[in-house]
Design a protein around this motif. Structure first.
Motif, PDB file in Angstrom:
ATOM      1  N   ARG A   1     -20.436 -42.675  12.522  1.00  0.00           N
ATOM      2  CA  ARG A   1     -20.821 -43.623  11.471  1.00  0.00           C
ATOM      3  C   ARG A   1     -19.716 -43.761  10.425  1.00  0.00           C
ATOM      4  NH1 ARG A   1     -26.468 -43.155   8.653  1.00  0.00           N
ATOM      5  NH2 ARG A   1     -26.998 -44.222  10.567  1.00  0.00           N
ATOM      6  N   MET A   2     -19.129 -42.625  10.030  1.00  0.00           N
ATOM      7  CA  MET A   2     -18.069 -42.656   9.034  1.00  0.00           C
ATOM      8  C   MET A   2     -16.835 -43.381   9.566  1.00  0.00           C
ATOM      9  SD  MET A   2     -18.462 -38.972   7.146  1.00  0.00           S
ATOM     10  CE  MET A   2     -17.208 -39.325   5.931  1.00  0.00           C
ATOM     11  N   LYS A   3     -16.543 -43.218  10.835  1.00  0.00           N
ATOM     12  CA  LYS A   3     -15.412 -43.918  11.448  1.00  0.00           C
ATOM     13  C   LYS A   3     -15.652 -45.421  11.443  1.00  0.00           C
ATOM     14  CE  LYS A   3     -11.793 -44.414  14.296  1.00  0.00           C
ATOM     15  NZ  LYS A   3     -11.037 -45.557  13.860  1.00  0.00           N
ATOM     16  N   ILE A   4     -16.861 -45.832  11.727  1.00  0.00           N
ATOM     17  CA  ILE A   4     -17.197 -47.261  11.699  1.00  0.00           C
ATOM     18  C   ILE A   4     -17.048 -47.803  10.281  1.00  0.00           C
ATOM     19  CG2 ILE A   4     -19.096 -48.911  11.944  1.00  0.00           C
ATOM     20  CD1 ILE A   4     -20.030 -47.148  14.361  1.00  0.00           C
ATOM     21  N   TYR A   5     -17.555 -47.066   9.294  1.00  0.00           N
ATOM     22  CA  TYR A   5     -17.407 -47.493   7.900  1.00  0.00           C
ATOM     23  C   TYR A   5     -15.929 -47.582   7.521  1.00  0.00           C
ATOM     24  CZ  TYR A   5     -22.418 -46.808   6.873  1.00  0.00           C
ATOM     25  OH  TYR A   5     -23.781 -46.897   6.844  1.00  0.00           O
ATOM     26  N   TYR A   6     -15.153 -46.600   7.960  1.00  0.00           N
ATOM     27  CA  TYR A   6     -13.726 -46.576   7.655  1.00  0.00           C
ATOM     28  C   TYR A   6     -13.026 -47.802   8.252  1.00  0.00           C
ATOM     29  CZ  TYR A   6      -8.855 -45.143   7.550  1.00  0.00           C
ATOM     30  OH  TYR A   6      -7.500 -45.115   7.338  1.00  0.00           O
ATOM     31  N   ASP A   7     -13.306 -48.084   9.509  1.00  0.00           N
ATOM     32  CA  ASP A   7     -12.697 -49.247  10.170  1.00  0.00           C
ATOM     33  C   ASP A   7     -13.087 -50.545   9.465  1.00  0.00           C
ATOM     34  OD1 ASP A   7     -11.492 -47.577  12.010  1.00  0.00           O
ATOM     35  OD2 ASP A   7     -12.961 -47.972  13.607  1.00  0.00           O
ATOM     36  N   MET A   8     -14.355 -50.652   9.084  1.00  0.00           N
ATOM     37  CA  MET A   8     -14.822 -51.850   8.386  1.00  0.00           C
ATOM     38  C   MET A   8     -14.146 -51.982   7.019  1.00  0.00           C
ATOM     39  SD  MET A   8     -18.869 -51.619   9.375  1.00  0.00           S
ATOM     40  CE  MET A   8     -19.393 -52.845   8.216  1.00  0.00           C
ATOM     41  N   ALA A   9     -14.004 -50.869   6.309  1.00  0.00           N
ATOM     42  CA  ALA A   9     -13.357 -50.886   4.994  1.00  0.00           C
ATOM     43  C   ALA A   9     -11.897 -51.312   5.122  1.00  0.00           C
ATOM     44  CB  ALA A   9     -13.461 -49.517   4.332  1.00  0.00           C
ATOM     45  N   CYS A  10     -11.206 -50.794   6.122  1.00  0.00           N
ATOM     46  CA  CYS A  10      -9.810 -51.177   6.338  1.00  0.00           C
ATOM     47  C   CYS A  10      -9.691 -52.667   6.628  1.00  0.00           C
ATOM     48  CB  CYS A  10      -9.203 -50.373   7.485  1.00  0.00           C
ATOM     49  SG  CYS A  10      -8.899 -48.648   7.080  1.00  0.00           S
ATOM     50  N   GLU A  11     -10.603 -53.182   7.415  1.00  0.00           N
ATOM     51  CA  GLU A  11     -10.580 -54.606   7.747  1.00  0.00           C
ATOM     52  C   GLU A  11     -10.877 -55.457   6.512  1.00  0.00           C
ATOM     53  OE1 GLU A  11      -9.664 -57.693  10.092  1.00  0.00           O
ATOM     54  OE2 GLU A  11      -9.462 -55.588  10.616  1.00  0.00           O
ATOM     55  N   CYS A  12     -11.795 -55.011   5.671  1.00  0.00           N
ATOM     56  CA  CYS A  12     -12.086 -55.732   4.424  1.00  0.00           C
ATOM     57  C   CYS A  12     -10.866 -55.756   3.514  1.00  0.00           C
ATOM     58  CB  CYS A  12     -13.263 -55.093   3.695  1.00  0.00           C
ATOM     59  SG  CYS A  12     -14.856 -55.421   4.454  1.00  0.00           S
ATOM     60  N   LYS A  13     -10.198 -54.625   3.399  1.00  0.00           N
ATOM     61  CA  LYS A  13      -9.016 -54.538   2.547  1.00  0.00           C
ATOM     62  C   LYS A  13      -7.903 -55.438   3.085  1.00  0.00           C
ATOM     63  CE  LYS A  13      -6.082 -51.159   0.269  1.00  0.00           C
ATOM     64  NZ  LYS A  13      -5.811 -49.740   0.092  1.00  0.00           N
ATOM     65  N   ARG A  14      -7.708 -55.431   4.383  1.00  0.00           N
ATOM     66  CA  ARG A  14      -6.675 -56.258   5.006  1.00  0.00           C
ATOM     67  C   ARG A  14      -6.990 -57.749   4.816  1.00  0.00           C
ATOM     68  NH1 ARG A  14      -4.926 -58.901   9.308  1.00  0.00           N
ATOM     69  NH2 ARG A  14      -6.481 -58.800  10.920  1.00  0.00           N
TER      70      ARG A  14
ATOM     71  N   GLN B   1     -15.046 -56.224  -2.888  1.00  0.00           N
ATOM     72  CA  GLN B   1     -16.312 -55.584  -3.276  1.00  0.00           C
ATOM     73  C   GLN B   1     -16.937 -54.865  -2.084  1.00  0.00           C
ATOM     74  OE1 GLN B   1     -18.768 -58.645  -4.986  1.00  0.00           O
ATOM     75  NE2 GLN B   1     -17.550 -58.772  -6.853  1.00  0.00           N
ATOM     76  N   GLN B   2     -16.898 -55.487  -0.923  1.00  0.00           N
ATOM     77  CA  GLN B   2     -17.451 -54.848   0.269  1.00  0.00           C
ATOM     78  C   GLN B   2     -16.655 -53.600   0.629  1.00  0.00           C
ATOM     79  OE1 GLN B   2     -20.343 -55.705   1.561  1.00  0.00           O
ATOM     80  NE2 GLN B   2     -20.209 -53.977   2.933  1.00  0.00           N
ATOM     81  N   TYR B   3     -15.343 -53.657   0.438  1.00  0.00           N
ATOM     82  CA  TYR B   3     -14.484 -52.483   0.647  1.00  0.00           C
ATOM     83  C   TYR B   3     -14.948 -51.325  -0.237  1.00  0.00           C
ATOM     84  CZ  TYR B   3     -10.328 -49.536   0.091  1.00  0.00           C
ATOM     85  OH  TYR B   3      -9.476 -48.463   0.017  1.00  0.00           O
ATOM     86  N   ASN B   4     -15.238 -51.639  -1.505  1.00  0.00           N
ATOM     87  CA  ASN B   4     -15.703 -50.604  -2.439  1.00  0.00           C
ATOM     88  C   ASN B   4     -17.072 -50.054  -2.033  1.00  0.00           C
ATOM     89  OD1 ASN B   4     -13.394 -50.765  -4.011  1.00  0.00           O
ATOM     90  ND2 ASN B   4     -14.248 -52.371  -5.298  1.00  0.00           N
TER      91      ASN B   4
END
Length: 71
Positions: free
Chosen positions: A42-55, A12-15
């Motif tokens: 900011r977008m890079k930080i969101y992207y990195d966080m999303a990747c970590e959530c998915k992983r 959910q956080q990834y989404n």
């Protein structure tokens, strides 16, 4: 909370993070200079966080699989 529920929380956080990035994407054509730099950061930080959530969600989904069992 179970492992499966925790995995769902990460999904959910990834989404949520992907939705935030989608909302910011049109601004890439509008912003310039320092504002554009900060937006990309900011977008890079969101992207990195999303990747970590998915992983993490993926790791949690496979937590009880036999291949990883050491006991």
């Amino acid at each position: 909370m179970t492992i499966t529920e925790l995995a769902n929380e990460y999904r959910q956080q990834y989404n949520v993070l992907n939705t935030k990035m989608d909302a910011l994407r049109p601004l890439l054509c509008v912003y310039t200079g320092q504002d554009l730099y900060l937006l990309r950061k900011r977008m890079k930080i969101y992207y990195d966080m999303a990747c970590e959530c998915k992983r993490t969600a993926s790791l949690l989904d496979g937590y009880y699989e036999e291949d990883g069992y050491c006991g």
